[in-house]
Design a protein around this motif. Structure first.
Motif, PDB file in Angstrom:
ATOM      1  N   TRP A  26      10.923   9.966  27.381  1.00  0.00           N
ATOM      2  CA  TRP A  26      10.735   9.062  26.255  1.00  0.00           C
ATOM      3  C   TRP A  26      11.866   9.059  25.228  1.00  0.00           C
ATOM      4  O   TRP A  26      11.776   8.357  24.230  1.00  0.00           O
ATOM      5  N   TYR A  27      12.926   9.847  25.438  1.00  0.00           N
ATOM      6  CA  TYR A  27      14.023   9.901  24.482  1.00  0.00           C
ATOM      7  C   TYR A  27      15.295   9.337  25.110  1.00  0.00           C
ATOM      8  O   TYR A  27      15.553   9.537  26.294  1.00  0.00           O
ATOM      9  N   HIS A  28      16.087   8.661  24.297  1.00  0.00           N
ATOM     10  CA  HIS A  28      17.385   8.152  24.745  1.00  0.00           C
ATOM     11  C   HIS A  28      18.328   9.308  25.042  1.00  0.00           C
ATOM     12  O   HIS A  28      18.175  10.398  24.485  1.00  0.00           O
ATOM     13  N   ASP A  29      19.321   9.056  25.875  1.00  0.00           N
ATOM     14  CA  ASP A  29      20.343  10.068  26.173  1.00  0.00           C
ATOM     15  C   ASP A  29      21.006  10.596  24.914  1.00  0.00           C
ATOM     16  O   ASP A  29      21.341  11.768  24.826  1.00  0.00           O
ATOM     17  N   ASP A  30      21.221   9.716  23.920  1.00  0.00           N
ATOM     18  CA  ASP A  30      21.915  10.103  22.694  1.00  0.00           C
ATOM     19  C   ASP A  30      20.961  10.368  21.528  1.00  0.00           C
ATOM     20  O   ASP A  30      21.372  10.396  20.369  1.00  0.00           O
ATOM     21  N   ALA A  31      19.688  10.613  21.820  1.00  0.00           N
ATOM     22  CA  ALA A  31      18.687  10.860  20.775  1.00  0.00           C
ATOM     23  C   ALA A  31      19.019  12.118  19.988  1.00  0.00           C
ATOM     24  O   ALA A  31      19.713  13.014  20.481  1.00  0.00           O
ATOM     25  N   TRP A  32      18.504  12.159  18.752  1.00  0.00           N
ATOM     26  CA  TRP A  32      18.618  13.387  17.968  1.00  0.00           C
ATOM     27  C   TRP A  32      17.300  13.681  17.271  1.00  0.00           C
ATOM     28  O   TRP A  32      16.498  12.790  17.056  1.00  0.00           O
ATOM     29  N   MET A  33      17.113  14.976  16.973  1.00  0.00           N
ATOM     30  CA  MET A  33      15.948  15.481  16.243  1.00  0.00           C
ATOM     31  C   MET A  33      16.451  16.349  15.106  1.00  0.00           C
ATOM     32  O   MET A  33      17.507  16.974  15.210  1.00  0.00           O
ATOM     33  N   ALA A  38      17.101  19.566   8.185  1.00  0.00           N
ATOM     34  CA  ALA A  38      18.144  20.481   8.662  1.00  0.00           C
ATOM     35  C   ALA A  38      19.161  19.688   9.491  1.00  0.00           C
ATOM     36  O   ALA A  38      18.978  18.497   9.750  1.00  0.00           O
ATOM     37  N   GLU A  39      20.202  20.346   9.909  1.00  0.00           N
ATOM     38  CA  GLU A  39      21.220  19.714  10.744  1.00  0.00           C
ATOM     39  C   GLU A  39      20.575  19.175  12.027  1.00  0.00           C
ATOM     40  O   GLU A  39      19.832  19.903  12.696  1.00  0.00           O
ATOM     41  N   PRO A  40      20.821  17.914  12.383  1.00  0.00           N
ATOM     42  CA  PRO A  40      20.220  17.364  13.610  1.00  0.00           C
ATOM     43  C   PRO A  40      20.765  18.029  14.875  1.00  0.00           C
ATOM     44  O   PRO A  40      21.904  18.487  14.907  1.00  0.00           O
ATOM     45  N   ARG A  41      19.918  18.061  15.893  1.00  0.00           N
ATOM     46  CA  ARG A  41      20.307  18.461  17.246  1.00  0.00           C
ATOM     47  C   ARG A  41      20.422  17.170  18.040  1.00  0.00           C
ATOM     48  O   ARG A  41      19.514  16.340  18.009  1.00  0.00           O
ATOM     49  N   ILE A 107      12.598   6.815  22.159  1.00  0.00           N
ATOM     50  CA  ILE A 107      12.866   7.399  20.849  1.00  0.00           C
ATOM     51  C   ILE A 107      14.363   7.629  20.696  1.00  0.00           C
ATOM     52  O   ILE A 107      14.995   8.252  21.554  1.00  0.00           O
ATOM     53  N   ALA A 108      14.903   7.137  19.584  1.00  0.00           N
ATOM     54  CA  ALA A 108      16.324   7.314  19.286  1.00  0.00           C
ATOM     55  C   ALA A 108      16.541   8.452  18.292  1.00  0.00           C
ATOM     56  O   ALA A 108      17.486   9.232  18.430  1.00  0.00           O
ATOM     57  N   THR A 109      15.668   8.540  17.274  1.00  0.00           N
ATOM     58  CA  THR A 109      15.790   9.594  16.258  1.00  0.00           C
ATOM     59  C   THR A 109      14.402  10.098  15.886  1.00  0.00           C
ATOM     60  O   THR A 109      13.419   9.359  15.972  1.00  0.00           O
ATOM     61  N   GLU A 110      14.346  11.368  15.473  1.00  0.00           N
ATOM     62  CA  GLU A 110      13.069  11.955  15.072  1.00  0.00           C
ATOM     63  C   GLU A 110      13.318  13.054  14.052  1.00  0.00           C
ATOM     64  O   GLU A 110      14.146  13.936  14.273  1.00  0.00           O
ATOM     65  N   THR A 111      12.581  12.963  12.939  1.00  0.00           N
ATOM     66  CA  THR A 111      12.626  14.013  11.925  1.00  0.00           C
ATOM     67  C   THR A 111      11.217  14.564  11.770  1.00  0.00           C
ATOM     68  O   THR A 111      10.262  13.799  11.647  1.00  0.00           O
ATOM     69  N   PHE A 112      11.108  15.878  11.811  1.00  0.00           N
ATOM     70  CA  PHE A 112       9.821  16.549  11.647  1.00  0.00           C
ATOM     71  C   PHE A 112       9.717  17.054  10.213  1.00  0.00           C
ATOM     72  O   PHE A 112      10.650  17.666   9.699  1.00  0.00           O
ATOM     73  N   PHE A 113       8.570  16.809   9.597  1.00  0.00           N
ATOM     74  CA  PHE A 113       8.297  17.284   8.250  1.00  0.00           C
ATOM     75  C   PHE A 113       7.095  18.220   8.302  1.00  0.00           C
ATOM     76  O   PHE A 113       6.033  17.829   8.793  1.00  0.00           O
ATOM     77  N   TYR A 114       7.282  19.459   7.828  1.00  0.00           N
ATOM     78  CA  TYR A 114       6.205  20.446   7.826  1.00  0.00           C
ATOM     79  C   TYR A 114       6.538  21.540   6.833  1.00  0.00           C
ATOM     80  O   TYR A 114       7.686  21.687   6.407  1.00  0.00           O
TER      81      TYR A 114
END
Length: 121
Positions: A26-33, A38-41, A107-114
């Motif tokens: 479900w994620y693109h090859d160039d996706a980031w999290m 914090a700094e994206p992966r 999914i191209a980008t994803e940020t988790f908030f917790y």
């Protein structure tokens, strides 16, 4: 813009425990999290390796969807609860919001908030 059916299929795969497979499928090859700004992966292979490393430290991970995903155009917000039982140390439960940007049904980008205090640290 993802359809409700597409987002539901992604959620079902994550809830089933196939976290690495969900990234693969479900994620693109160039996706980031990124976690809490914090700094994206970046890169699907990097994301899969990171998830596999986390899961390898766990005896089990239970994943729950706490509310229906909110879909607004290419943005999706999902409220999750994860119950982690590590192979060593004390388990913990963590709730988070995942803020996703989708492109072409992936999914191209994803940020988790917790709150990191949930992890017992």
């Amino acid at each position: 813009m993802p359809s409700r059916e597409t987002v539901d299929a992604f959620v079902a795969q994550v809830v089933s425990g196939d976290h690495v497979g969900a990234i693969r499928d479900w994620y693109h090859d160039d996706a980031w999290m990124q976690e809490n700004q914090a700094e994206p992966r970046s890169g699907r292979e990097t994301l899969m390796a990171g998830e596999a490393k986390t899961l390898a430290r766990m005896q089990s991970v239970e994943t729950e969807l706490l509310a229906p995903p909110v879909i607004d155009g290419n943005r999706v917000v999902i409220r999750w609860r994860f119950t982690f039982k590590p192979k060593e140390g004390q388990g913990f439960t963590m709730e988070e919001l995942a803020w996703q940007t989708w492109r072409d049904d992936k999914i191209a980008t994803e940020t988790f908030f917790y709150d990191p205090k949930q992890m017992g640290r």
